[in-house]
Design a protein around this motif. Structure first.
Motif, PDB file in Angstrom:
ATOM      1  N   LEU A 154       2.475   6.911  -6.792  1.00  0.00           N
ATOM      2  CA  LEU A 154       1.537   7.884  -7.366  1.00  0.00           C
ATOM      3  C   LEU A 154       1.938   9.309  -6.985  1.00  0.00           C
ATOM      4  CD1 LEU A 154      -1.843   6.011  -6.765  1.00  0.00           C
ATOM      5  CD2 LEU A 154      -0.645   6.324  -8.944  1.00  0.00           C
ATOM      6  N   GLU A 155       2.365   9.502  -5.724  1.00  0.00           N
ATOM      7  CA  GLU A 155       2.768  10.846  -5.273  1.00  0.00           C
ATOM      8  C   GLU A 155       3.956  11.373  -6.085  1.00  0.00           C
ATOM      9  OE1 GLU A 155       1.254  10.458  -0.628  1.00  0.00           O
ATOM     10  OE2 GLU A 155       3.403  10.413  -1.073  1.00  0.00           O
ATOM     11  N   ARG A 197       0.844  -1.201   0.000  1.00  0.00           N
ATOM     12  CA  ARG A 197       0.000   0.000   0.000  1.00  0.00           C
ATOM     13  C   ARG A 197       0.886   1.261   0.000  1.00  0.00           C
ATOM     14  NH1 ARG A 197      -2.916  -0.217   4.873  1.00  0.00           N
ATOM     15  NH2 ARG A 197      -3.388  -2.351   4.319  1.00  0.00           N
ATOM     16  N   ASN A 198       1.913   1.255   0.864  1.00  0.00           N
ATOM     17  CA  ASN A 198       2.817   2.411   0.931  1.00  0.00           C
ATOM     18  C   ASN A 198       3.553   2.628  -0.384  1.00  0.00           C
ATOM     19  OD1 ASN A 198       2.239   3.147   3.506  1.00  0.00           O
ATOM     20  ND2 ASN A 198       3.885   1.962   4.437  1.00  0.00           N
ATOM     21  N   GLU A 202      -1.030  -2.399  -9.332  1.00  0.00           N
ATOM     22  CA  GLU A 202      -0.993  -3.376  -8.236  1.00  0.00           C
ATOM     23  C   GLU A 202      -1.662  -4.661  -8.673  1.00  0.00           C
ATOM     24  OE1 GLU A 202      -2.433  -2.141  -4.337  1.00  0.00           O
ATOM     25  OE2 GLU A 202      -1.131  -0.376  -4.453  1.00  0.00           O
ATOM     26  N   LYS A 245       1.164   4.151  -2.904  1.00  0.00           N
ATOM     27  CA  LYS A 245       0.858   5.555  -2.565  1.00  0.00           C
ATOM     28  C   LYS A 245       2.026   6.452  -2.972  1.00  0.00           C
ATOM     29  CE  LYS A 245      -0.341   8.162   1.618  1.00  0.00           C
ATOM     30  NZ  LYS A 245       0.917   8.556   2.246  1.00  0.00           N
ATOM     31  N   GLN A 246       3.236   6.065  -2.600  1.00  0.00           N
ATOM     32  CA  GLN A 246       4.399   6.919  -2.888  1.00  0.00           C
ATOM     33  C   GLN A 246       4.728   6.947  -4.375  1.00  0.00           C
ATOM     34  OE1 GLN A 246       7.747   6.580  -0.203  1.00  0.00           O
ATOM     35  NE2 GLN A 246       6.441   6.138   1.542  1.00  0.00           N
ATOM     36  N   SER A 260       1.142   3.430 -11.110  1.00  0.00           N
ATOM     37  CA  SER A 260       1.268   2.296 -10.183  1.00  0.00           C
ATOM     38  C   SER A 260       0.300   1.200 -10.618  1.00  0.00           C
ATOM     39  CB  SER A 260       0.922   2.780  -8.769  1.00  0.00           C
ATOM     40  OG  SER A 260       0.791   1.688  -7.898  1.00  0.00           O
TER      41      SER A 260
END
Ligand code: NDP
Length: 300
Positions: free
Chosen positions: A59-60, A52-53, A67, A56-57, A65
């Motif tokens: 995309l940031e 998950r992390n 999955e 998220k990072q 991304s």
């Protein structure tokens, strides 16, 4: 002496920001978006948090991304088929298979099925060989993060005495290769090393990656040395309440800080650098795939 704290959290934020800038530049100048595919097999709660992390990072940082969550009973053939699809997908520049895999899957076989150019974890046998022979490789993220912090702190590492405590394929061995490449004199210590304390005391740079809570004591450290603590160990913390825990490294931080010149804390040291380096590796893989210049300061 009170050691300077090497702030991995701040450093990782800076790496992520630099990756983000380069991603924006790639998109604007070449219409290319780096993409990272993460494959998770089964429902290990710790792995789910990591994945998950990472998503998220990714995309940031402005990257794509992808999955892929597969059930625990996924067969080797099904997993290999997914990897073949990702290998062939031009929008995917990095592929990461979250380890550990369920016991019925052969991790070596699966990792070595990844296109080495997309192997952003740097675990493929080709990348291991390229790193060992000083050629352009994808470098494992945790040792790459340690190297970046060491270069930032010292500038040149040439001629320094480095001791790597731990000889795993994911941390100890690639860390030693990277330090050797930067012209350190490198010793790899492990569970059979004689007089470990004396070996550690020789180190200008001590990297601890053993997975033993606070094993490295203050008097194992040469005064003024730089200590990189890779260990992440959860220990009971009765002072926080019944059943509570806290994270500690492989180094006795309080004692070591009184002797070392610089030290990474746990948490907030090497840990945050690992995902930042995964993003950096994905950017590097994308640049290589498109024949573009590699991002400066974000590779080994
Ligand atoms: P491994 O268990 O694969 O390897 C541990 C190494 O430490 C082995 O080489 C082992 O020696 C050596 N060792 C174990 N006990 C002793 C001892 N008493 N004296 C000397 N050497 C010893 O661990 P990893 O390399 O995967 O991870 C190490 C630590 O780093 C763990 O705490 C892990 O959680 C952490 N980690 C942190 C990451 C991050 O992002 N910050 C990423 C990856 C790992 P031998 O080979 O002889 O058995």
């Amino acid at each position: 002496m009170t050691a300077q704290i090497i702030d991995g959290k701040a450093f990782a934020a800076d790496v992520r920001a630099r990756v983000g800038e380069q991603v924006a530049r790639l998109k604007a100048a070449h219409g290319v978006t780096p993409g990272l595919a993460v494959v998770l097999v089964g429902e290990d709660p710790a792995s789910e948090v990591y994945v998950r992390n990472k998503g998220k990072q990714t995309l940031e940082a402005g990257m794509a991304s992808f999955e892929h969550k597969l059930p625990a009973e996924t067969s080797e053939a099904e997993l290999l088929a997914l990897i073949a699809t990702l290998n062939a997908d031009p929008e995917v520049h990095g592929i990461l298979v979250q380890l550990p895999l369920p016991a019925h899957l052969n991790s070596d076989l699966v990792i070595n099925a990844i296109d080495p150019a997309k192997d952003v974890d740097g675990f493929h046998i080709s990348n291991v060989g390229l790193l060992a022979t000083g050629q352009k490789a994808m470098v494992p993220c945790t040792p790459l993060g340690c190297l970046m912090m060491l270069r930032d702190h010292h500038g040149s590492l040439s001629g320094m005495e480095a001791v790597v405590l731990g000889r795993s394929n994911i941390v100890g061995k690639p860390m030693a290769q990277l330090l050797l490449r930067d012209s350190c004199t490198v010793t790899i210590a492990h569970s059979r090393t004689r007089d470990l304390e004396a070996v550690c005391r020789r180190a200008d740079i001590l990297v601890a990656a053993v997975g033993r809570p606070e094993m490295v004591k203050g008097d194992w450290i040469k005064p003024g040395a730089t200590v990189i603590d890779v260990g992440i160990n959860r220990v009971p913390a009765p002072e926080k309440g019944a059943g509570k825990t806290r994270l500690v490294g492989d180094v006795d931080f309080a004692a070591a800080s009184a002797v070392a010149g610089a030290i990474t804390p746990v948490p907030g040291g090497v840990g945050p650098m690992t995902i930042a380096c995964l993003l950096a590796n994905t950017l590097t893989a994308c640049c290589r795939a498109h024949g573009l210049a590699e991002p400066e300061g974000l590779t080994a």
